[in-house]
Write an enzyme that holds these catalytic residues in place. Structure first.
Site, PDB file in Angstrom:
ATOM      1  N   GLY A  78       0.847  -1.194   0.000  1.00  0.00           N
ATOM      2  CA  GLY A  78       0.000   0.000   0.000  1.00  0.00           C
ATOM      3  C   GLY A  78       0.874   1.232   0.000  1.00  0.00           C
ATOM      4  N   ARG A  79       1.505   1.486   1.156  1.00  0.00           N
ATOM      5  CA  ARG A  79       2.289   2.703   1.344  1.00  0.00           C
ATOM      6  C   ARG A  79       3.399   2.871   0.305  1.00  0.00           C
ATOM      7  NH1 ARG A  79       2.995   5.013   6.373  1.00  0.00           N
ATOM      8  NH2 ARG A  79       2.471   3.024   7.321  1.00  0.00           N
ATOM      9  N   TYR A 138       0.269   9.268  14.957  1.00  0.00           N
ATOM     10  CA  TYR A 138       1.487   8.455  15.139  1.00  0.00           C
ATOM     11  C   TYR A 138       2.730   9.303  15.373  1.00  0.00           C
ATOM     12  CZ  TYR A 138      -1.592   5.654  12.103  1.00  0.00           C
ATOM     13  OH  TYR A 138      -2.655   5.028  11.524  1.00  0.00           O
ATOM     14  N   CYS A 183      -9.152  22.466  17.138  1.00  0.00           N
ATOM     15  CA  CYS A 183      -8.997  22.801  18.561  1.00  0.00           C
ATOM     16  C   CYS A 183      -8.419  21.640  19.361  1.00  0.00           C
ATOM     17  CB  CYS A 183     -10.339  23.218  19.117  1.00  0.00           C
ATOM     18  SG  CYS A 183     -11.011  24.567  18.160  1.00  0.00           S
ATOM     19  N   TYR A 196      -2.522   6.671   3.276  1.00  0.00           N
ATOM     20  CA  TYR A 196      -3.083   6.925   4.617  1.00  0.00           C
ATOM     21  C   TYR A 196      -3.238   8.427   4.852  1.00  0.00           C
ATOM     22  CZ  TYR A 196      -1.676   2.084   4.753  1.00  0.00           C
ATOM     23  OH  TYR A 196      -1.519   0.755   4.433  1.00  0.00           O
TER      24      TYR A 196
HETATM   25  N1  LLP Z   1      -2.029  -6.015   4.120  1.00  0.00           N
HETATM   26  C1  LLP Z   1      -2.688  -5.920   5.300  1.00  0.00           C
HETATM   27  C2  LLP Z   1      -3.373  -7.098   5.821  1.00  0.00           C
HETATM   28  C3  LLP Z   1      -2.674  -4.712   6.015  1.00  0.00           C
HETATM   29  O1  LLP Z   1      -3.302  -4.640   7.186  1.00  0.00           O
HETATM   30  C4  LLP Z   1      -1.981  -3.591   5.490  1.00  0.00           C
HETATM   31  C5  LLP Z   1      -1.943  -2.325   6.209  1.00  0.00           C
HETATM   32  C6  LLP Z   1      -1.341  -3.730   4.246  1.00  0.00           C
HETATM   33  C7  LLP Z   1      -1.387  -4.954   3.594  1.00  0.00           C
HETATM   34  C8  LLP Z   1      -0.595  -2.600   3.584  1.00  0.00           C
HETATM   35  O2  LLP Z   1       0.494  -2.209   4.318  1.00  0.00           O
HETATM   36  P1  LLP Z   1       1.522  -1.133   3.732  1.00  0.00           P
HETATM   37  O3  LLP Z   1       2.194  -1.751   2.530  1.00  0.00           O
HETATM   38  O4  LLP Z   1       0.731   0.062   3.336  1.00  0.00           O
HETATM   39  O5  LLP Z   1       2.436  -0.872   4.848  1.00  0.00           O
HETATM   40  N2  LLP Z   1      -2.581   4.168   8.924  1.00  0.00           N
HETATM   41  C9  LLP Z   1      -1.236   3.738   9.156  1.00  0.00           C
HETATM   42  C10 LLP Z   1      -0.908   2.454   8.416  1.00  0.00           C
HETATM   43  C11 LLP Z   1      -1.860   1.323   8.723  1.00  0.00           C
HETATM   44  C12 LLP Z   1      -1.556   0.061   7.938  1.00  0.00           C
HETATM   45  C13 LLP Z   1      -2.669  -0.910   8.077  1.00  0.00           C
HETATM   46  N3  LLP Z   1      -2.497  -2.128   7.346  1.00  0.00           N
HETATM   47  C14 LLP Z   1      -0.264   4.849   8.800  1.00  0.00           C
HETATM   48  O6  LLP Z   1      -0.715   5.927   8.395  1.00  0.00           O
HETATM   49  O7  LLP Z   1       0.939   4.713   8.976  1.00  0.00           O
END
Ligand code: LLP
Length: 441
Positions: free
Chosen positions: A292-293, A335, A363, A392
């Site tokens: 994702g990220r 975070y 606020c 995100y």
């Molecule tokens: N697969 C599963 C089962 C997940 O729970 C997640 C992310 C991903 C893949 C993708 O992960 P990535 O490649 O994006 O790291 N809101 C937080 C991040 C939460 C991630 C949740 N799960 C932030 O802004 O850092």
């Protein structure tokens, strides 16, 4: 050692999608961001389709170079705008979804349910039935209870659910506590010590077609070591299960690859590909990834304008109050995340700087985007970009303080388009009703 913030030149140097033009100011994929800010207003999210494509291709290439054929199931939750999903579908991505809503959203973007994986620690009966009805490619099951429920639902529907067990390998991903998912005590996955027995039992359940294993140990992971440790545990399980005569054809390696926000030494995709190749590469498996990220974060910026400046006494940074806030970009408040901040004005990189603290108008004292940032003198009406907010970012926005959701723009090949207008303020209360007893006075 004190940690120094990168200056504007350094931020630009490590971000190939961004350039400072002497006339037009900050460019994103060649488009002057000031033009977008002036025409659309702020706050405004901008997604660069070229960056999404380039990063997806780089990721794929890193695996191909290790001789791995890996399916990319983009984790929708990072940035789920239909335009983003259409770009990634064109790039050959399937989807990792975690709710019925995400499944329908991905389908709306033309992603075939067969190319989707349904993850998540709590899927309702309705969501499981929806996934089966749609012909989902894989359901990653997270508990014995869930697999029994799924067996019952699939059996009743006369279907066999394609299942992988999500294993919690008890590996610390050494990331922020709130985005760590693979330790003992984290709510995710099946304890790796219980996984083999459950796999065996599940293989005998009606309505269940056991395909393999999945793991996801957290997000913003900055070292290949925890990945490798987790995949080594999965490889061990694969071999053990096969030795019992069970079929294991799929391993879903999850997401989690980190990016550089500040000065982190984020591992390149080749390091992740290496970790997978060395542990799971020789096991004749269908491999999948849920990034994702890594794909989306550097593909987005959030534009904001200065509302006001607030001088502080000597020794304390002045406040720059902008029109974006924690309801738009939650990561800093949630975070303590660090995002680069660059003014859009031309030649700003050469201007004299002073420490300033950039805050939103909400606020809450946690509504701070950057503390003591070295920025040039700002004036009300000046615009700036918050970097690496493509993942995100908009997805986590709320309307706290009755602040409408910000506008969204996509750019590609020098063109740009509004892909979501700023939410109308009236729509904030459009669905609200009053109880009858309040009367009409
Ligand atoms: N697969 C599963 C089962 C997940 O729970 C997640 C992310 C991903 C893949 C993708 O992960 P990535 O490649 O994006 O790291 N809101 C937080 C991040 C939460 C991630 C949740 N799960 C932030 O802004 O850092």
């Amino acid at each position: 050692m004190t940690r120094h913030d990168p200056d504007i030149m350094n931020l630009l140097a490590s971000r190939p999608s961004l350039h400072m033009d002497a006339q037009d100011g900050l460019l994103f994929e060649g488009v002057p961001l000031q033009t977008i800010a002036s025409q659309v207003g702020t706050p405004c999210w901008v997604t660069g389709a070229g960056t999404l494509r380039r990063r997806t291709r780089n990721l794929r290439k890193a695996f191909a170079e290790r001789g791995l054929n890996i399916a990319l199931h983009y984790a929708l939750k990072a940035n789920d705008h239909l335009a983003t999903l259409n770009v990634l579908r064109q790039e050959g991505c399937g989807a990792d979804v975690v709710s019925g809503g995400e499944l329908l959203r991905a389908r709306q973007a033309g992603i075939a349910p067969a190319d989707m994986v349904f993850s998540g620690v709590g899927k309702t009966d309705q969501e499981l039935a929806l996934a089966l009805r749609e012909g989902i490619g894989q359901i990653n099951v997270e508990s014995a209870e869930e697999i029994n429920r799924l067996s019952h639902i699939a059996h009743q529907m006369g279907l066999a659910a394609p299942v992988a067990l999500r294993v919690n390998p008890h590996i610390d991903a050494e990331t922020h506590d709130k985005i760590s998912t693979g330790r003992l005590g984290d709510k995710f996955g099946i304890d790796w010590a219980d996984a083999a027995l459950l796999y065996q039992e599940a293989s005998a359940l009606p309505g269940i077609d056991m395909r393999g294993l999945a793991t996801h140990i957290g997000s913003q992971i900055l070292s290949p070591a925890p990945f490798k440790a987790a995949y080594a545990r999965i490889a061990e399980l694969v071999t053990g299960l096969r030795a019992q005569g069970l079929t294991v054809s799929v391993v879903d390696c999850g997401g989690g690859l980190g990016v550089r926000y500040r000065d982190e030494l984020a591992p390149p995709p080749a390091a992740l590909a290496g970790a997978i190749a060395e542990t799971l590469g020789g096991l004749d498996l269908k491999l999948a990834l849920e990034p994702g990220r890594w794909i989306a974060a550097p593909a987005g910026v959030l534009l904001a304008s200065v509302i006001d400046l607030k001088a502080q006494r000597e020794g304390v940074s002045d406040f720059v109050i902008v029109d974006a806030a924690m309801n738009d970009l939650a990561r800093p408040s949630l975070y303590g995340a660090w995002h680069g901040i660059i003014p859009l004005a031309p030649d700003i990189a050469y201007a004299e700087t002073a420490p300033q603290t950039v805050v939103g108008p909400v606020c809450e004292s946690s509504d701070v985007f950057g503390k003591d940032r070295l920025l040039p003198a700002m004036r009300p009406g000046d615009t700036l970009a918050l970097l690496d907010t493509g993942a995100y970012g908009a997805v986590m926005s709320s309307t706290y303080n009755s602040r409408p959701l910000a506008a969204q723009v996509m750019i590609e090949n020098g063109q740009w388009a509004l892909v979501r207008p700023r939410q109308r303020v009236e729509s904030l209360w459009a669905d609200e009703t009053l109880p009858e007893w309040l009367g009409s006075e």
